[in-house]
Design a protein around this motif. Structure first.
Motif, mmCIF file in Angstrom:
data_model
loop_
_atom_site.group_PDB
_atom_site.id
_atom_site.type_symbol
_atom_site.label_atom_id
_atom_site.label_comp_id
_atom_site.label_asym_id
_atom_site.label_seq_id
_atom_site.Cartn_x
_atom_site.Cartn_y
_atom_site.Cartn_z
ATOM 1 N N TYR A 32 -10.056 -4.359 -0.181
ATOM 2 C CA TYR A 32 -9.426 -3.055 -0.415
ATOM 3 C C TYR A 32 -10.277 -2.116 -1.272
ATOM 4 C CZ TYR A 32 -5.368 -5.359 1.531
ATOM 5 O OH TYR A 32 -4.522 -6.043 2.377
ATOM 6 N N GLU A 89 -9.040 3.391 -4.040
ATOM 7 C CA GLU A 89 -7.727 3.595 -4.639
ATOM 8 C C GLU A 89 -7.522 2.582 -5.757
ATOM 9 O OE1 GLU A 89 -5.341 5.050 -0.586
ATOM 10 O OE2 GLU A 89 -5.111 2.997 -1.334
ATOM 11 N N LEU A 138 0.864 -1.177 0.000
ATOM 12 C CA LEU A 138 0.000 0.000 0.000
ATOM 13 C C LEU A 138 0.903 1.230 0.000
ATOM 14 C CD1 LEU A 138 -2.422 -1.237 2.817
ATOM 15 C CD2 LEU A 138 -2.721 -1.484 0.353
ATOM 16 N N ASP A 177 -12.995 -0.529 -0.554
ATOM 17 C CA ASP A 177 -13.513 0.651 0.134
ATOM 18 C C ASP A 177 -12.463 1.748 0.316
ATOM 19 O OD1 ASP A 177 -11.928 -0.562 1.989
ATOM 20 O OD2 ASP A 177 -13.442 -0.683 3.569
ATOM 21 N N ARG A 178 -11.243 1.478 -0.076
ATOM 22 C CA ARG A 178 -10.197 2.509 -0.019
ATOM 23 C C ARG A 178 -10.315 3.489 -1.178
ATOM 24 N NH1 ARG A 178 -5.545 0.817 3.202
ATOM 25 N NH2 ARG A 178 -4.244 2.235 1.938
ATOM 26 N N VAL A 188 -2.988 0.329 -4.428
ATOM 27 C CA VAL A 188 -2.896 -0.999 -3.823
ATOM 28 C C VAL A 188 -2.291 -1.952 -4.846
ATOM 29 C CG1 VAL A 188 -4.169 -2.907 -2.772
ATOM 30 C CG2 VAL A 188 -4.942 -0.543 -2.407
#
Length: 529
Positions: free
Chosen positions: A491, A496, A452, A493-494, A457
């Motif tokens: 991941y 990214e 990260l 919900d990040r 990611v």
């Protein structure tokens, strides 16, 4: 608040209290300790305040009241009652058969002279100790306090020579047995060291020692807490990032409610005003690296590992347990515990940023001492990832892997080879402080590596190919595994960008064969690098 002297390197309680130095009051815990028993053992890593604690106990039992003015114990102690004290510590080298005997005789003779006793006629240290204890009680009318500091140094110093280590252990076993045999002359015993040798192997002659190394009641008897930093050392905090202090140096835990700082780190930080691996640089972990290599264990396998309480609290010359070694020497600490039936399990991990970065950096330099600074590789690899220069990343990674000797994983198990390559990349990123997760669990499996950084990611899966002709198959299998097992789900919900990275390594080539990168949100857009 007024600034005081920083007690850097001061392990003598008298000197510390006589020089207007900062002192974190440990006497409430000392009072509890003395009230609850007479025979104690404490294990803590180097430079954690053990010697100062021993010195404090010596001054207390000798009745040095003036040194305790203003401290908790002052109004709770009978200063009219004093005891003779025998304090023993181990300095020097112990690679010769007579070294321990010679060292102990010198110390006992000094204690004898200080107490104005006639020289003993005994010729061996165990007999000499018994005679000194007997005569001290007889001349003073009070039983003797015995304090042994760094009891295990003669063994730890020669671990590379198992025969000498065993011989030193056997000598010490007999010597410490004299203490139990002298119970009629003894008021209190306190023994400190780094390792927790079992009572069977070393303390069979002194099996009434109560080990408080993992006792939550005494977890903070050495080291500084956050409260100590914010109160005792408040005058030193101006101009320093308080959260950085916590991130760099806080985190040691021996099952107490509070995590601890190594005093040496804190004092050097306040003196130099720079965040550096102060404690780490005072020791050499080379023996740890040699043991890891010998046992074919990669350091990342130890991060976040669960171990039985007996594993972290034992240390045997003939069967060195790497988890116990790393825990007791301060490179791993307890971050969680669970009770499962009749067993207690501890989860171990790095205590703080200092150890996490330094241990990885030093290990890479140990693997290849002729290579450039290991962190430079990590910086380059990270920059290439963030810039989406995956071709450059593959080229750099291949050169990085080629520079390191293939020493640890020589079994026929292909999964061990995958772990080796993933672990080396993990160490490169760890060395520069990038957030990296190995064996990252999801509901359907575990990703080899998750990085990260740069607001992105990167999910890595490593596959081994027996030959170069199997490269395509290995890459296909790696990407399929990332997708089929939903490694990216946790991941999303990040918000990214997520990149799926398949890496094929060759068993015969012993290096990277090829890399394929696929953006998670566009599975049809495959890019071969």
């Amino acid at each position: 608040m007024t600034r005081q002297r920083l007690p850097i390197g001061i392990q003598d309680f008298d000197r510390l209290r006589s020089t207007d130095s900062y002192y974190v009051d440990k006497t409430p815990l000392i009072r509890d300790l003395i009230a609850q028993g007479d025979y104690w053992f404490l294990s803590r890593p180097r430079r954690f305040g053990k010697s100062l604690l021993v010195s404090t106990l010596k001054a207390l039992f000798e009745g040095r009241e003036e040194l305790f003015n203003g401290l908790d114990i002052h109004n709770h102690w009978d200063w009219s009652l004093t005891h003779p004290v025998v304090r023993l510590s181990f300095d020097g080298m112990y690679n010769e058969p007579e070294a321990i005997e010679r060292n102990l005789l010198v110390q006992l003779q000094a204690i004898e002279r200080e107490a104005a006793l006639e020289p003993s006629t005994w010729q061996t240290a165990p007999e000499y100790l018994f005679d000194v204890l007997r005569r001290l009680q007889h001349t003073t009318g009070q039983r003797v306090v015995i304090l042994v500091d760094e009891y295990d140094k003669p063994i730890l110093d020669v671990l590379k020579d198992p025969d000498r280590a065993r011989a030193n252990r056997e000598y010490l076993r007999g010597f410490y047995g004299i203490i139990k045999g002298s119970a009629a002359h003894v008021r209190f015993v306190f023994v400190t060291g780094i390792s927790m040798f079992s009572k069977v192997s070393l303390f069979s002659g002194l099996n009434n020692l109560k080990d408080i190394s993992l006792d939550p009641r005494f977890a903070t008897i050495c080291g500084y807490t956050d409260t100590d930093i914010d109160t005792v050392f408040a005058p030193e905090l101006e101009g320093l990032d308080r959260e950085a202090i916590r991130s760099w140096y806080n985190g040691y835990n021996w099952r107490g409610e509070e995590r601890l700082y190594n005093p040496f780190d804190v004092l050097l930080l306040f003196d130099e005003r720079e965040f550096k691996p102060h404690w780490f640089r005072t020791g050499s972990p080379r023996f740890l690296f040699e043991t890891l290599q010998e046992k074919s264990i990669h350091p990342r396998e130890l991060e976040g590992c669960w171990r039985d309480e007996t594993l972290v609290s034992k240390f045997e010359i003939d069967a060195i347990d790497i988890e116990a070694l790393l825990f007791q020497t301060g490179y791993l600490t307890i971050v969680d515990e669970q009770r499962r039936g009749h067993r207690t399990l501890y989860r171990l991990d790095y205590p703080n940023r200092e150890v996490k970065l330094s241990l990885n950096d030093e290990l890479l330099m140990y693997l290849n001492p002729t290579h450039r600074v290991p962190s430079e590789d990590g910086e380059t690899l990270r920059d290439l990832l963030v810039a989406h220069d995956f071709e450059g990343f593959a080229t750099t990674l291949k050169a990085y892997l080629a520079s390191l000797p293939y020493q640890w994983h020589t079994t026929g198990d292909l999964t061990r080879y995958e772990a080796w390559y993933a672990g080396l990349l993990h160490m490169a990123f760890r060395a520069i402080g990038v957030e990296v997760r190995s064996e990252d669990s999801s509901s359907h499996g575990r990703a080899d590596l998750v990085v990260l950084t740069g607001g992105q990611v990167f999910l890595f899966e490593f596959k081994m190919a027996e030959t170069a002709e199997e490269t395509e198959t290995a890459l296909d299998a790696a990407l399929a595994q990332i997708r089929d097992r939903g490694y990216a789900e946790k991941y999303r919900d990040r918000s990214e960008p997520i990149h799926l990275i398949a890496i094929a390594c060759g068993r015969d080539a012993r290096n990277l064969l090829d890399i394929r990168v696929e953006p998670e949100d566009d599975p049809d857009d495959l890019r071969r690098r």
